[in-house]
Design an enzyme around this catalytic site. Structure first.
Site, PDB file in Angstrom:
ATOM      1  N   ASP A   7       0.872  -1.166   0.000  1.00  0.00           N
ATOM      2  CA  ASP A   7       0.000   0.000   0.000  1.00  0.00           C
ATOM      3  C   ASP A   7       0.919   1.229   0.000  1.00  0.00           C
ATOM      4  OD1 ASP A   7      -2.337   1.625   0.451  1.00  0.00           O
ATOM      5  OD2 ASP A   7      -1.713   1.771   2.551  1.00  0.00           O
ATOM      6  N   LEU A   8       0.398   2.397  -0.328  1.00  0.00           N
ATOM      7  CA  LEU A   8       1.236   3.596  -0.384  1.00  0.00           C
ATOM      8  C   LEU A   8       1.055   4.494   0.847  1.00  0.00           C
ATOM      9  CD1 LEU A   8       3.106   5.509  -2.141  1.00  0.00           C
ATOM     10  CD2 LEU A   8       0.976   6.577  -2.895  1.00  0.00           C
ATOM     11  N   ASP A   9      -0.162   5.057   0.951  1.00  0.00           N
ATOM     12  CA  ASP A   9      -0.424   6.050   2.009  1.00  0.00           C
ATOM     13  C   ASP A   9      -0.349   5.405   3.391  1.00  0.00           C
ATOM     14  OD1 ASP A   9      -1.039   8.218   0.237  1.00  0.00           O
ATOM     15  OD2 ASP A   9      -2.984   7.304  -0.157  1.00  0.00           O
ATOM     16  N   THR A  15       1.500  10.053   4.167  1.00  0.00           N
ATOM     17  CA  THR A  15       0.436  10.909   3.621  1.00  0.00           C
ATOM     18  C   THR A  15      -0.890  10.738   4.360  1.00  0.00           C
ATOM     19  OG1 THR A  15       0.328   9.190   1.986  1.00  0.00           O
ATOM     20  CG2 THR A  15       1.226  11.288   1.253  1.00  0.00           C
ATOM     21  N   LYS A  43      -9.007   5.285   6.234  1.00  0.00           N
ATOM     22  CA  LYS A  43      -7.741   4.795   5.674  1.00  0.00           C
ATOM     23  C   LYS A  43      -7.996   3.658   4.691  1.00  0.00           C
ATOM     24  CE  LYS A  43      -4.584   6.048   9.392  1.00  0.00           C
ATOM     25  NZ  LYS A  43      -3.697   5.515  10.443  1.00  0.00           N
ATOM     26  N   GLY A  44      -7.350   3.728   3.554  1.00  0.00           N
ATOM     27  CA  GLY A  44      -7.480   2.667   2.554  1.00  0.00           C
ATOM     28  C   GLY A  44      -8.759   2.750   1.740  1.00  0.00           C
ATOM     29  N   ARG A  47     -11.742   7.952  -2.127  1.00  0.00           N
ATOM     30  CA  ARG A  47     -12.132   9.337  -1.826  1.00  0.00           C
ATOM     31  C   ARG A  47     -13.649   9.468  -1.736  1.00  0.00           C
ATOM     32  NH1 ARG A  47     -10.059  13.256  -6.248  1.00  0.00           N
ATOM     33  NH2 ARG A  47      -8.247  11.925  -5.940  1.00  0.00           N
ATOM     34  N   SER A 112      -2.796   0.664  -4.328  1.00  0.00           N
ATOM     35  CA  SER A 112      -3.297   1.803  -3.552  1.00  0.00           C
ATOM     36  C   SER A 112      -4.681   2.237  -4.009  1.00  0.00           C
ATOM     37  CB  SER A 112      -2.320   2.975  -3.718  1.00  0.00           C
ATOM     38  OG  SER A 112      -2.874   4.158  -3.214  1.00  0.00           O
ATOM     39  N   ALA A 113      -5.477   2.726  -3.066  1.00  0.00           N
ATOM     40  CA  ALA A 113      -6.800   3.260  -3.414  1.00  0.00           C
ATOM     41  C   ALA A 113      -6.700   4.668  -3.983  1.00  0.00           C
ATOM     42  CB  ALA A 113      -7.679   3.280  -2.167  1.00  0.00           C
ATOM     43  N   SER A 114      -5.512   5.254  -3.875  1.00  0.00           N
ATOM     44  CA  SER A 114      -5.378   6.674  -4.230  1.00  0.00           C
ATOM     45  C   SER A 114      -5.247   6.918  -5.728  1.00  0.00           C
ATOM     46  CB  SER A 114      -4.148   7.255  -3.532  1.00  0.00           C
ATOM     47  OG  SER A 114      -3.925   8.572  -3.974  1.00  0.00           O
ATOM     48  N   ASN A 116      -3.883   9.589  -6.587  1.00  0.00           N
ATOM     49  CA  ASN A 116      -2.667  10.408  -6.622  1.00  0.00           C
ATOM     50  C   ASN A 116      -1.403   9.565  -6.442  1.00  0.00           C
ATOM     51  OD1 ASN A 116      -3.941  13.116  -6.713  1.00  0.00           O
ATOM     52  ND2 ASN A 116      -4.784  12.515  -4.737  1.00  0.00           N
ATOM     53  N   LYS A 143     -11.186  -1.025  -1.542  1.00  0.00           N
ATOM     54  CA  LYS A 143     -10.906  -1.839  -0.363  1.00  0.00           C
ATOM     55  C   LYS A 143     -12.044  -1.598   0.635  1.00  0.00           C
ATOM     56  CE  LYS A 143      -5.961  -0.888  -0.920  1.00  0.00           C
ATOM     57  NZ  LYS A 143      -4.791  -0.164  -0.413  1.00  0.00           N
ATOM     58  N   GLU A 167       0.098  -3.255   4.619  1.00  0.00           N
ATOM     59  CA  GLU A 167      -1.024  -2.314   4.733  1.00  0.00           C
ATOM     60  C   GLU A 167      -1.074  -1.623   6.088  1.00  0.00           C
ATOM     61  OE1 GLU A 167      -3.645  -0.803   3.830  1.00  0.00           O
ATOM     62  OE2 GLU A 167      -4.013  -1.489   1.806  1.00  0.00           O
ATOM     63  N   ASP A 168      -1.568  -0.387   6.112  1.00  0.00           N
ATOM     64  CA  ASP A 168      -1.770   0.293   7.398  1.00  0.00           C
ATOM     65  C   ASP A 168      -3.253   0.447   7.740  1.00  0.00           C
ATOM     66  OD1 ASP A 168      -2.272   2.228   5.357  1.00  0.00           O
ATOM     67  OD2 ASP A 168      -2.149   3.794   6.878  1.00  0.00           O
TER      68      ASP A 168
HETATM   69  C1  BG6 Z   1      -5.855   5.672   0.317  1.00  0.00           C
HETATM   70  C2  BG6 Z   1      -5.891   6.416   1.623  1.00  0.00           C
HETATM   71  O1  BG6 Z   1      -4.565   5.214   0.057  1.00  0.00           O
HETATM   72  O2  BG6 Z   1      -6.290   6.509  -0.761  1.00  0.00           O
HETATM   73  C3  BG6 Z   1      -7.293   6.965   1.860  1.00  0.00           C
HETATM   74  O3  BG6 Z   1      -5.549   5.547   2.678  1.00  0.00           O
HETATM   75  C4  BG6 Z   1      -7.700   7.835   0.677  1.00  0.00           C
HETATM   76  O4  BG6 Z   1      -7.322   7.694   3.059  1.00  0.00           O
HETATM   77  C5  BG6 Z   1      -7.611   7.013  -0.620  1.00  0.00           C
HETATM   78  O5  BG6 Z   1      -9.027   8.299   0.844  1.00  0.00           O
HETATM   79  C6  BG6 Z   1      -7.970   7.817  -1.865  1.00  0.00           C
HETATM   80  O6  BG6 Z   1      -6.969   8.767  -2.111  1.00  0.00           O
HETATM   81  P1  BG6 Z   1      -7.055   9.919  -3.182  1.00  0.00           P
HETATM   82  O7  BG6 Z   1      -5.637  10.434  -3.248  1.00  0.00           O
HETATM   83  O8  BG6 Z   1      -7.501   9.311  -4.475  1.00  0.00           O
HETATM   84  O9  BG6 Z   1      -8.022  10.910  -2.658  1.00  0.00           O
HETATM   85 MG    MG Z   2      -2.797   3.151   3.562  1.00  0.00          MG
END
Ligand code: BG6
Ligand code: MG
Length: 222
Positions: A7-9, A15, A43-44, A47, A112-114, A116, A143, A167-168
């Protein structure tokens, strides 16, 4: 175990605190109390799902247009925090673990779910370690659904049962377990009690632990 999915964040970079600050700003604006404990559930989680959770907490119903506009507002705020990120924000001993695995030719993926994730990896200079990145722009189900990790495993050309997930987030550990992967939690054992192993951070993860899981035939039954 043959491959690792990170996982990233909150695992590679800190972050998670920026996500919290950006959600807190929106929550304050909407008059919704929002604590660090509330943030564990965010977390995870994607958005969109985070905003749904926040609005449920405040018992607020909104139009689709307003929903989209708050999503954008939160992300714009988050982007301000990560704008100046560099390698100094890589969490302690992450590079040590990545190098240990790289030196042994263990394939690694980011899951990662992000949305970004790719720019953040570039900013901190860690892109080259990962043979594939599965991020929030590529998954339909967030997730705790295992989709992100199952895609990562198939891109590494591995079976789910051959993968270790780091994972965190509670949602991420649940996703890894559902996928039949070996789950390693980074954070508090009381929060990540469903993980197969938990470390406060990577400074606690000895090479002997990595050696041991790389020797495992399959995930042990709990
Ligand atoms: C996850 C974070 O990695 O990404 C979450 O743990 C976050 O807290 C999710 O909501 C989505 O991220 P982003 O950058 O697409 O808003
Ligand atoms: Mg995370």
């Amino acid at each position: 175990m043959k491959g690792f999915i990170f996982d990233l964040d909150g695992v590679i970079v800190d972050t998670a605190k920026y996500h919290y600050l950006a959600w807190k700003q929106l929550a304050d604006q909407l008059g919704i109390p929002f604590t660090i404990q509330d943030n564990e559930k965010f977390k995870g989680v994607s958005r969109k799902r985070c905003l749904e959770l926040l609005l449920e907490m405040g018992d607020i119903q909104v139009s689709e247009a307003q929903f989209e506009s708050w999503l954008e507002e939160k992300n714009a705020d988050y982007l301000k925090y990560i704008e100046t990120m560099d390698a100094s924000e890589i969490l302690p001993d992450v590079s040590k673990v990545l190098n240990y695995l790289k030196d042994r030719n263990v394939p690694m993926a980011l899951g990662s779910a992000s949305k970004n994730a790719v720019p953040i990896l570039k900013k901190v200079g860690l892109s080259e370690y990962f043979s594939t990145v599965v991020d929030g722009t590529q998954v339909v189900k967030a997730k705790p659904d295992p989709e992100v990790f199952l895609i990562a495993a198939s891109r590494l050309d591995l079976l789910p049962g051959e993968c270790v997930v780091i994972e965190d987030a509670q949602a991420g550990i649940a996703a890894a377990n559902t996928a039949g992967m070996y789950s390693v939690g980074i954070g508090e054992a009381e929060v990540l009690y469903e993980a197969d192993a938990v470390f406060m951070d990577f400074t606690e993860m000895q090479p002997s632990f990595l050696e041991e899981i790389l020797r495992l035939e399959s995930k042990p039954h709990k």
